[in-house]
Scaffold this motif. Structure first.
Motif, PDB file in Angstrom:
ATOM      1  N   ALA A   1       0.833  -1.204   0.000  1.00 24.93           N
ATOM      2  CA  ALA A   1       0.000   0.000   0.000  1.00 24.93           C
ATOM      3  C   ALA A   1       0.868   1.255   0.000  1.00 24.93           C
ATOM      4  O   ALA A   1       0.542   2.244  -0.645  1.00 24.93           O
ATOM      5  CB  ALA A   1      -0.940  -0.005   1.203  1.00 24.93           C
ATOM      6  N   THR A   2       1.979   1.215   0.702  1.00 20.92           N
ATOM      7  CA  THR A   2       2.882   2.362   0.745  1.00 20.92           C
ATOM      8  C   THR A   2       3.498   2.599  -0.631  1.00 20.92           C
ATOM      9  O   THR A   2       3.562   3.724  -1.104  1.00 20.92           O
ATOM     10  CB  THR A   2       4.006   2.142   1.786  1.00 20.92           C
ATOM     11  N   ARG A   3       3.927   1.526  -1.286  1.00 20.94           N
ATOM     12  CA  ARG A   3       4.500   1.668  -2.620  1.00 20.94           C
ATOM     13  C   ARG A   3       3.466   2.238  -3.583  1.00 20.94           C
ATOM     14  O   ARG A   3       3.757   3.122  -4.359  1.00 20.94           O
ATOM     15  CB  ARG A   3       5.008   0.322  -3.134  1.00 20.94           C
ATOM     16  N   GLU A   4       2.232   1.736  -3.516  1.00 16.64           N
ATOM     17  CA  GLU A   4       1.193   2.231  -4.400  1.00 16.64           C
ATOM     18  C   GLU A   4       0.911   3.697  -4.107  1.00 16.64           C
ATOM     19  O   GLU A   4       0.744   4.504  -4.987  1.00 16.64           O
ATOM     20  CB  GLU A   4      -0.080   1.399  -4.245  1.00 16.64           C
ATOM     21  N   ARG A   5       0.862   4.052  -2.848  1.00 15.89           N
ATOM     22  CA  ARG A   5       0.602   5.420  -2.425  1.00 15.89           C
ATOM     23  C   ARG A   5       1.704   6.338  -2.944  1.00 15.89           C
ATOM     24  O   ARG A   5       1.436   7.427  -3.418  1.00 15.89           O
ATOM     25  CB  ARG A   5       0.525   5.479  -0.900  1.00 15.89           C
ATOM     26  N   ALA A   6       2.947   5.872  -2.878  1.00 23.16           N
ATOM     27  CA  ALA A   6       4.068   6.687  -3.343  1.00 23.16           C
ATOM     28  C   ALA A   6       3.992   6.896  -4.855  1.00 23.16           C
ATOM     29  O   ALA A   6       4.446   7.900  -5.365  1.00 23.16           O
ATOM     30  CB  ALA A   6       5.394   6.039  -2.961  1.00 23.16           C
ATOM     31  N   ALA A   7       3.379   5.945  -5.580  1.00 24.72           N
ATOM     32  CA  ALA A   7       3.291   6.046  -7.030  1.00 24.72           C
ATOM     33  C   ALA A   7       2.130   6.923  -7.471  1.00 24.72           C
ATOM     34  O   ALA A   7       2.046   7.307  -8.622  1.00 24.72           O
ATOM     35  CB  ALA A   7       3.149   4.655  -7.640  1.00 24.72           C
ATOM     36  N   ASP A   8       1.201   7.229  -6.567  1.00 20.07           N
ATOM     37  CA  ASP A   8       0.044   8.048  -6.928  1.00 20.07           C
ATOM     38  C   ASP A   8       0.501   9.440  -7.366  1.00 20.07           C
ATOM     39  O   ASP A   8       1.416  10.017  -6.790  1.00 20.07           O
ATOM     40  CB  ASP A   8      -0.918   8.174  -5.748  1.00 20.07           C
ATOM     41  N   LEU A   9      -0.141   9.952  -8.396  1.00 20.32           N
ATOM     42  CA  LEU A   9       0.221  11.253  -8.939  1.00 20.32           C
ATOM     43  C   LEU A   9      -0.854  12.289  -8.618  1.00 20.32           C
ATOM     44  O   LEU A   9      -2.044  11.965  -8.614  1.00 20.32           O
ATOM     45  CB  LEU A   9       0.375  11.172 -10.458  1.00 20.32           C
ATOM     46  N   THR A  10      -0.433  13.508  -8.392  1.00 21.07           N
ATOM     47  CA  THR A  10      -1.387  14.615  -8.234  1.00 21.07           C
ATOM     48  C   THR A  10      -1.921  14.964  -9.619  1.00 21.07           C
ATOM     49  O   THR A  10      -1.378  14.532 -10.649  1.00 21.07           O
ATOM     50  CB  THR A  10      -0.706  15.855  -7.629  1.00 21.07           C
ATOM     51  N   ILE A  11      -2.926  15.789  -9.654  1.00 18.16           N
ATOM     52  CA  ILE A  11      -3.483  16.202 -10.944  1.00 18.16           C
ATOM     53  C   ILE A  11      -2.453  16.999 -11.750  1.00 18.16           C
ATOM     54  O   ILE A  11      -2.376  16.858 -12.975  1.00 18.16           O
ATOM     55  CB  ILE A  11      -4.813  16.965 -10.775  1.00 18.16           C
ATOM     56  N   GLN A  12      -1.636  17.786 -11.063  1.00 18.33           N
ATOM     57  CA  GLN A  12      -0.595  18.538 -11.770  1.00 18.33           C
ATOM     58  C   GLN A  12       0.427  17.583 -12.394  1.00 18.33           C
ATOM     59  O   GLN A  12       0.838  17.771 -13.549  1.00 18.33           O
ATOM     60  CB  GLN A  12       0.126  19.510 -10.820  1.00 18.33           C
ATOM     61  N   GLU A  13       0.835  16.581 -11.631  1.00 18.23           N
ATOM     62  CA  GLU A  13       1.797  15.604 -12.148  1.00 18.23           C
ATOM     63  C   GLU A  13       1.195  14.815 -13.308  1.00 18.23           C
ATOM     64  O   GLU A  13       1.864  14.564 -14.311  1.00 18.23           O
ATOM     65  CB  GLU A  13       2.238  14.655 -11.030  1.00 18.23           C
ATOM     66  N   MET A  14      -0.085  14.451 -13.172  1.00 17.04           N
ATOM     67  CA  MET A  14      -0.752  13.692 -14.237  1.00 17.04           C
ATOM     68  C   MET A  14      -0.879  14.539 -15.493  1.00 17.04           C
ATOM     69  O   MET A  14      -0.674  14.046 -16.603  1.00 17.04           O
ATOM     70  CB  MET A  14      -2.121  13.228 -13.751  1.00 17.04           C
ATOM     71  N   ALA A  15      -1.171  15.820 -15.322  1.00 13.37           N
ATOM     72  CA  ALA A  15      -1.276  16.725 -16.470  1.00 13.37           C
ATOM     73  C   ALA A  15       0.064  16.828 -17.199  1.00 13.37           C
ATOM     74  O   ALA A  15       0.118  16.729 -18.430  1.00 13.37           O
ATOM     75  CB  ALA A  15      -1.760  18.099 -16.019  1.00 13.37           C
ATOM     76  N   ARG A  16       1.127  17.019 -16.454  1.00 12.33           N
ATOM     77  CA  ARG A  16       2.461  17.111 -17.076  1.00 12.33           C
ATOM     78  C   ARG A  16       2.813  15.810 -17.786  1.00 12.33           C
ATOM     79  O   ARG A  16       3.346  15.825 -18.898  1.00 12.33           O
ATOM     80  CB  ARG A  16       3.522  17.421 -16.020  1.00 12.33           C
ATOM     81  N   ARG A  17       2.538  14.709 -17.148  1.00 11.17           N
ATOM     82  CA  ARG A  17       2.916  13.406 -17.697  1.00 11.17           C
ATOM     83  C   ARG A  17       2.114  13.062 -18.951  1.00 11.17           C
ATOM     84  O   ARG A  17       2.646  12.484 -19.894  1.00 11.17           O
ATOM     85  CB  ARG A  17       2.713  12.339 -16.626  1.00 11.17           C
ATOM     86  N   SER A  18       0.828  13.417 -18.962  1.00  9.65           N
ATOM     87  CA  SER A  18      -0.053  13.006 -20.057  1.00  9.65           C
ATOM     88  C   SER A  18      -0.150  14.027 -21.182  1.00  9.65           C
ATOM     89  O   SER A  18      -0.509  13.678 -22.304  1.00  9.65           O
ATOM     90  CB  SER A  18      -1.462  12.744 -19.519  1.00  9.65           C
ATOM     91  N   GLY A  19       0.110  15.288 -20.862  1.00  9.99           N
ATOM     92  CA  GLY A  19      -0.107  16.345 -21.844  1.00  9.99           C
ATOM     93  C   GLY A  19      -1.521  16.888 -21.829  1.00  9.99           C
ATOM     94  O   GLY A  19      -1.828  17.844 -22.536  1.00  9.99           O
ATOM     95  N   PHE A  20      -2.409  16.285 -21.040  1.00  6.95           N
ATOM     96  CA  PHE A  20      -3.761  16.820 -20.878  1.00  6.95           C
ATOM     97  C   PHE A  20      -3.713  17.969 -19.881  1.00  6.95           C
ATOM     98  O   PHE A  20      -2.929  17.950 -18.943  1.00  6.95           O
ATOM     99  CB  PHE A  20      -4.722  15.759 -20.332  1.00  6.95           C
ATOM    100  N   SER A  21      -4.589  18.923 -20.061  1.00  8.50           N
ATOM    101  CA  SER A  21      -4.697  19.993 -19.067  1.00  8.50           C
ATOM    102  C   SER A  21      -5.457  19.463 -17.858  1.00  8.50           C
ATOM    103  O   SER A  21      -6.149  18.443 -17.934  1.00  8.50           O
ATOM    104  CB  SER A  21      -5.438  21.189 -19.665  1.00  8.50           C
TER     105      SER A  21
END
Length: 153
Positions: free
Chosen positions: A4-24
């Motif tokens: 659960a800790t590893r999964e939690r550490a891998a979770d992305l914020t919306i800002q991180e997801m936006a940067r990673r995906s190219g979606f706003s």
């Protein structure tokens, strides 16, 4: 607990997801609202979105589809067919083949636009150099490209 800790550490914020995906960020919120992303987790203390590994994978797939010109309806169809598994393989093939044809037509239109711009640059280059013969040829080339534009519409 370590998983659960590893999964939690891998979770992305919306800002991180936006940067990673190219979606706003608004696009990510919209895709969540219309059901493309499934349930997006929330931080228990702040209530902010947290994109877990499965959602990150889904967003990345949607980003690839969107970058290939697929509309929301096509992305929704893809996800629906994906849920059906191998039973929907022929429909998946058809969906991607159709999108590939649309993209090929878009590329052809872009190539024509590029050719037009290059021929216009040739025309102006000939004018700068004072080369009347080259300018005449460039005008003829521009006219041929413009005729192709008219045939495509």
């Amino acid at each position: 607990m370590a998983g659960a800790t590893r999964e939690r550490a891998a979770d992305l914020t919306i800002q991180e997801m936006a940067r990673r995906s190219g979606f706003s960020e608004p696009t990510l919120r919209y895709y969540e609202k219309i059901g493309l992303l499934g349930t997006v987790g929330r931080d228990e203390t702040s209530g902010h979105r947290r994109y877990g590994p499965a959602t990150v994978e889904r967003v990345e797939a949607l980003s690839c589809l969107r970058s290939a010109g697929m509309a929301v309806g096509g992305m929704r169809r893809y996800l629906d067919l994906l849920a059906e598994g191998d039973a929907a393989a022929a429909e998946q093939r058809d969906l991607f083949a159709s999108q590939a044809e649309k993209l090929a037509a878009d590329i052809e239109r872009l190539q024509l636009r590029l050719t037009y711009l290059r021929r216009k640059a040739d025309l102006w280059d000939a004018r700068v150099r004072g080369d009347a013969d080259a300018e005449r040829r460039a005008i003829e080339d521009v006219m041929r490209v413009m005729d192709q534009f008219m045939q495509k519409d």
